[in-house]
Design a protein around this motif. Structure first.
Motif, mmCIF file in Angstrom:
data_model
loop_
_atom_site.group_PDB
_atom_site.id
_atom_site.type_symbol
_atom_site.label_atom_id
_atom_site.label_comp_id
_atom_site.label_asym_id
_atom_site.label_seq_id
_atom_site.Cartn_x
_atom_site.Cartn_y
_atom_site.Cartn_z
ATOM 1 N N GLU A 16 0.812 -1.214 0.000
ATOM 2 C CA GLU A 16 0.000 0.000 0.000
ATOM 3 C C GLU A 16 0.846 1.264 0.000
ATOM 4 O O GLU A 16 0.413 2.307 -0.501
ATOM 5 C CB GLU A 16 -0.951 -0.005 1.196
ATOM 6 C CG GLU A 16 -2.014 -1.094 1.126
ATOM 7 C CD GLU A 16 -2.973 -1.047 2.304
ATOM 8 O OE1 GLU A 16 -2.753 -0.208 3.209
ATOM 9 O OE2 GLU A 16 -3.930 -1.841 2.328
ATOM 10 N N GLN A 17 2.039 1.203 0.563
ATOM 11 C CA GLN A 17 2.936 2.370 0.550
ATOM 12 C C GLN A 17 3.320 2.721 -0.882
ATOM 13 O O GLN A 17 3.334 3.897 -1.259
ATOM 14 C CB GLN A 17 4.189 2.076 1.385
ATOM 15 C CG GLN A 17 3.912 1.808 2.854
ATOM 16 C CD GLN A 17 5.124 1.261 3.579
ATOM 17 O OE1 GLN A 17 6.057 0.742 2.962
ATOM 18 N NE2 GLN A 17 5.120 1.368 4.897
ATOM 19 N N GLU A 19 1.627 1.841 -3.601
ATOM 20 C CA GLU A 19 0.423 2.275 -4.309
ATOM 21 C C GLU A 19 0.089 3.725 -3.975
ATOM 22 O O GLU A 19 -0.341 4.492 -4.852
ATOM 23 C CB GLU A 19 -0.758 1.352 -3.960
ATOM 24 C CG GLU A 19 -0.516 -0.122 -4.273
ATOM 25 C CD GLU A 19 0.035 -0.354 -5.662
ATOM 26 O OE1 GLU A 19 -0.473 0.254 -6.622
ATOM 27 O OE2 GLU A 19 0.983 -1.158 -5.795
ATOM 28 N N ALA A 20 0.271 4.138 -2.714
ATOM 29 C CA ALA A 20 -0.001 5.516 -2.322
ATOM 30 C C ALA A 20 0.970 6.481 -2.993
ATOM 31 O O ALA A 20 0.573 7.535 -3.505
ATOM 32 C CB ALA A 20 0.081 5.657 -0.804
ATOM 33 N N LEU A 23 -0.067 6.825 -6.594
ATOM 34 C CA LEU A 23 -1.296 7.610 -6.726
ATOM 35 C C LEU A 23 -1.022 9.097 -6.555
ATOM 36 O O LEU A 23 -1.507 9.920 -7.344
ATOM 37 C CB LEU A 23 -2.324 7.143 -5.696
ATOM 38 C CG LEU A 23 -3.625 7.951 -5.636
ATOM 39 C CD1 LEU A 23 -4.375 7.845 -6.955
ATOM 40 C CD2 LEU A 23 -4.493 7.461 -4.473
ATOM 41 N N TYR A 24 -0.240 9.466 -5.549
ATOM 42 C CA TYR A 24 0.044 10.884 -5.301
ATOM 43 C C TYR A 24 0.815 11.522 -6.448
ATOM 44 O O TYR A 24 0.683 12.718 -6.722
ATOM 45 C CB TYR A 24 0.807 11.047 -3.984
ATOM 46 C CG TYR A 24 -0.021 10.752 -2.758
ATOM 47 C CD1 TYR A 24 -1.381 11.031 -2.734
ATOM 48 C CD2 TYR A 24 0.560 10.184 -1.615
ATOM 49 C CE1 TYR A 24 -2.143 10.757 -1.613
ATOM 50 C CE2 TYR A 24 -0.197 9.908 -0.491
ATOM 51 C CZ TYR A 24 -1.554 10.196 -0.491
ATOM 52 O OH TYR A 24 -2.313 9.928 0.616
ATOM 53 N N ASN A 43 5.014 10.379 6.091
ATOM 54 C CA ASN A 43 3.911 9.427 5.970
ATOM 55 C C ASN A 43 4.350 7.983 6.201
ATOM 56 O O ASN A 43 3.643 7.209 6.848
ATOM 57 C CB ASN A 43 3.256 9.530 4.594
ATOM 58 C CG ASN A 43 2.576 10.864 4.368
ATOM 59 O OD1 ASN A 43 3.240 11.900 4.355
ATOM 60 N ND2 ASN A 43 1.261 10.865 4.176
#
Length: 256
Positions: A16-17, A19-20, A23-24, A43
Motif C-alpha cells: 500500500e505504501q 500504491e499511495a 497515486l500521489y 507518511n
C-alpha cells in the motif's frame, strides 16, 4: 557454487505504501522530489539513511515526467514513482510490489545467473549456476522473457522498464569469435523459448483430473529447454509439478 544463498532483504517500501506513492504522483499531489521525500519521511516514517538508499537507486523514467510549476521542481531530478517502476519486485507471497534497496542494484538479464524467492516480504537471492570469477550477477526482471523471442521480450522490456536489453541472451558479446555462430546461437534460443511458451499454454489447458503420460512428457521437455537456455529460476516449480503429476500417473519419481 550453484544454489548458493547470496542475500536476503526486507523492502524499504511495500504494498500500500507503493500504491499511495504512485497515486500521489499520478494525481499531482506530489510535484517534485521534495514532495516525494516528505512523503517518505512523514507518511511512511523512513529515516534519512533508508531514504538515501532509495534515492541512490536508478530512475529509468527521469526523462518522461511532465514539468510542474513547483518552486523546488528540477527537470533532471529523480522521482519515487520512477524508482519504483524501475526497481520494484512483485512478491507472489504478498500479491504486491516491494522495493529492495540492495537487491534493486542487480542488473537484468534474459539469461540470469541469479534467481529469487519470497518468504512473505523477505526476498532471497540465490545462484542458479556456478559463478565464474569476475562474472556479473544478474536477475531477471520479469518471467515473461522466458517464453518470448528477442524481439518480443525487447519490446516488452522497453515498454515496461524503458531500457533496451543488451544482455547475452539478446545480443552477441565481445567474446563471440564468429558473428554467424553467435546469431545462430541466439536463433536457437528464440526457438526454445517459443517452444516453452507453446508447452506452457498447452499444459495450462490440461484436465488435471484426467492426466496422460504425454502431459508429463511435455513437462519434462519444458525442464530440458529451461536447462539449455539457463532459465533455472522457475525450474524448481516445474519439477514439483512433474513430481505431482508423476505420482498421479503412477510413474517412478526417481526417473524425473
Amino acid at each position: 557454487p550453484k544454489h548458493t544463498l547470496l542475500f536476503a532483504e526486507l523492502p524499504a517500501l511495500r504494498g500500500e505504501q507503493i500504491e499511495a506513492a504512485t497515486l500521489y504522483h499520478e494525481n499531482g499531489t506530489h510535484q517534485c522530489r521534495a514532495d516525494d521525500d516528505a512523503f517518505l519521511k512523514n507518511n511512511i516514517g523512513l529515516d534519512e539513511c533508508t531514504r538515501q538508499s532509495i534515492w541512490e537507486l536508478h530512475d529509468q523514467f527521469i526523462d518522461t515526467y511532465t514539468p510542474t510549476d513547483h518552486p523546488l521542481y528540477s527537470p533532471d531530478e529523480k522521482r519515487v514513482v520512477g524508482i519504483i517502476k524501475s526497481n520494484a519486485y512483485h512478491s507472489n507471497d504478498e500479491g504486491s510490489r516491494g522495493l529492495y534497496p540492495t537487491i534493486s542494484r542487480f542488473n537484468h538479464s534474459c539469461k540470469p545467473n541469479v534467481g529469487y524467492g519470497f518468504n512473505g516480504w523477505e526476498m532471497r537471492l540465490y545462484t542458479t549456476s556456478d559463478i565464474q570469477e569476475g562474472e556479473e550477477l544478474c536477475t531477471c526482471y520479469s518471467d515473461m522473457v522466458y517464453f518470448h523471442n528477442r524481439i518480443e521480450r525487447g519490446e516488452y522490456l522497453k515498454g515496461k522498464f524503458n531500457f533496451d536489453c543488451i544482455c547475452s541472451g539478446c545480443k552477441s558479446n565481445d567474446n563471440d569469435d564468429d558473428d554467424g555462430e553467435s546469431e545462430e546461437r541466439l536463433k536457437q534460443s528464440d526457438t526454445r523459448r517459443e517452444r516453452l511458451r507453446f508447452l506452457a499454454e498447452a499444459l495450462s489447458q490440461r484436465d488435471r483430473s484426467n492426466l496422460k503420460k504425454s502431459d508429463l512428457e511435455m513437462i519434462m521437455e519444458s525442464i530440458n529447454l529451461m536447462k539449455l537456455d539457463s532459465l533455472e529460476h522457475n525450474i524448481s516449480t516445474t519439477y514439483r509439478l512433474a513430481r505431482e503429476w508423476a505420482m498421479k500417473l503412477g510413474e517412478d519419481e526417481a526417473s524425473l
